[in-house]
Design a protein around this motif. Structure first.
Motif, short mmCIF file in Angstrom:
data_model
loop_
_atom_site.label_atom_id
_atom_site.label_comp_id
_atom_site.label_asym_id
_atom_site.label_seq_id
_atom_site.Cartn_x
_atom_site.Cartn_y
_atom_site.Cartn_z
N VAL A 154 1.98 4.01 2.94
CA VAL A 154 1.65 3.49 4.26
C VAL A 154 2.90 2.88 4.88
CG1 VAL A 154 0.26 1.83 5.55
CG2 VAL A 154 -0.76 3.07 3.64
N GLN A 163 -0.15 7.01 7.09
CA GLN A 163 -0.25 7.36 5.68
C GLN A 163 -0.30 8.88 5.55
OE1 GLN A 163 -3.96 6.42 3.60
NE2 GLN A 163 -2.77 5.70 1.86
N TRP A 189 -0.22 1.87 11.22
CA TRP A 189 0.25 2.25 9.90
C TRP A 189 -0.05 3.73 9.70
CZ3 TRP A 189 3.23 -1.18 7.56
CH2 TRP A 189 3.05 -2.54 7.84
N HIS A 226 0.86 -1.18 0.00
CA HIS A 226 0.00 0.00 0.00
C HIS A 226 0.90 1.24 0.00
CE1 HIS A 226 -3.36 -2.68 1.06
NE2 HIS A 226 -2.47 -3.27 1.84
#
Length: 279
Positions: free
Chosen positions: A171, A256, A254, A168
């Motif tokens: 992330v 982002q 995580w 991803h």
């Protein structure tokens, strides 16, 4: 927004000439002088502590302790604020509370400023690239959640995962450093370029004010711009080669990057407290 107004030269004469019994005006004058001293002392200590530092360079432990000690002694009245001011009230209940920023001082080595938050005000999760940051809660209560990049994140120099392994984009893995409520009076929190909770979020539980010292300050030309983040539970994403024991997963998240902050508004205001005299 810099404020560099010089103060009258008093040189201690007022204290020498005070009679033993003083009226209320004389007492107020002495209190004002103490306030000026504390803000001035903060500036002078910052100048000393950060004189040989730069991006990614942490002051020696003794200097960190010295600056923290000065900050720990500071109170709301030392910077000319009180809890009844409009910046600590929510003006529009149906909108995100506005944060007020008061600029005290900035040079290439460090900056000093105050964030004034009304109840439920939020300073979103953001980073401090290459900086050592001191935050002193002057009054009120707030929740602080902070992260450091974890092993397994490409942002961590000791990471054991290659950026190409991330499924991803944008992330990255972070470890929770602090997730707690704080109420003034309390000691300053300190974060460092690579640890101590370099990415943090402030959420006002009540009206509150935070005095911030950044060394060095943000600088877009020098690559120290502020990046904001979303945080997600560890179980939301996976990365090949990165594993965390199930019982420890609540301590990881995580992060982002965020591009837009529609729900975050900061307004600048003039600092009307005791002035800092450059020296």
């Amino acid at each position: 927004m810099g404020i560099e107004t010089a103060l009258p030269d008093r040189k201690g004469k007022v204290f020498c000439e005070l009679p033993k019994k003083t009226n209320s005006r004389s007492k107020r004058s002495r209190r004002r002088q103490r306030k000026v001293f504390r803000v001035q002392k903060l500036y002078e200590t910052c100048k000393e502590v950060f004189s040989s530092c730069g991006a990614g360079i942490v002051p020696p432990p003794g200097d960190v302790e010295k600056l923290a000690s000065v900050l720990n002694s500071m109170k709301l009245e030392d910077v000319g604020l009180n809890p009844e001011m409009s910046c600590f009230r929510t003006e529009a209940p149906d909108e995100a509370p506005k944060i007020t920023y008061l600029h005290l001082y900035e040079c290439e080595k460090f900056s000093i400023g105050i964030f004034c938050l009304p109840p439920s005000g939020v300073i979103p999760l953001h980073n401090h690239p290459g900086m050592t940051v001191f935050s002193k809660l002057l009054f009120g209560s707030m929740h602080i959640k902070s992260y450091d990049w974890a092993v397994g994140s490409p942002c961590n120099p000791s990471a054991n995962a290659n950026p190409s392994q991330i499924q991803h984009p944008g992330v990255q893995l972070a470890k929770v450093k602090v997730d707690a409520d704080f109420t003034a009076p309390c000691n300053s929190s300190i974060l460092y370029p690579a640890d101590g909770g370099n990415m943090h979020r402030f959420t006002a539980l009540t009206a509150c004010a935070v005095l911030d010292v950044l060394g060095p300050p943000y600088s877009d030309p020098e690559g120290r711009d502020c990046t904001y983040y979303f945080d997600f539970p560890f179980t939301n994403f996976s990365v090949d080669g990165v594993s965390v024991p199930e019982e420890e997963r609540e301590g990881y998240a995580w992060l982002q990057e965020r591009e837009k902050l529609e729900d975050f508004a900061v307004v600048g205001a003039v600092y009307n407290g005791p002035m800092i005299v450059e020296c």
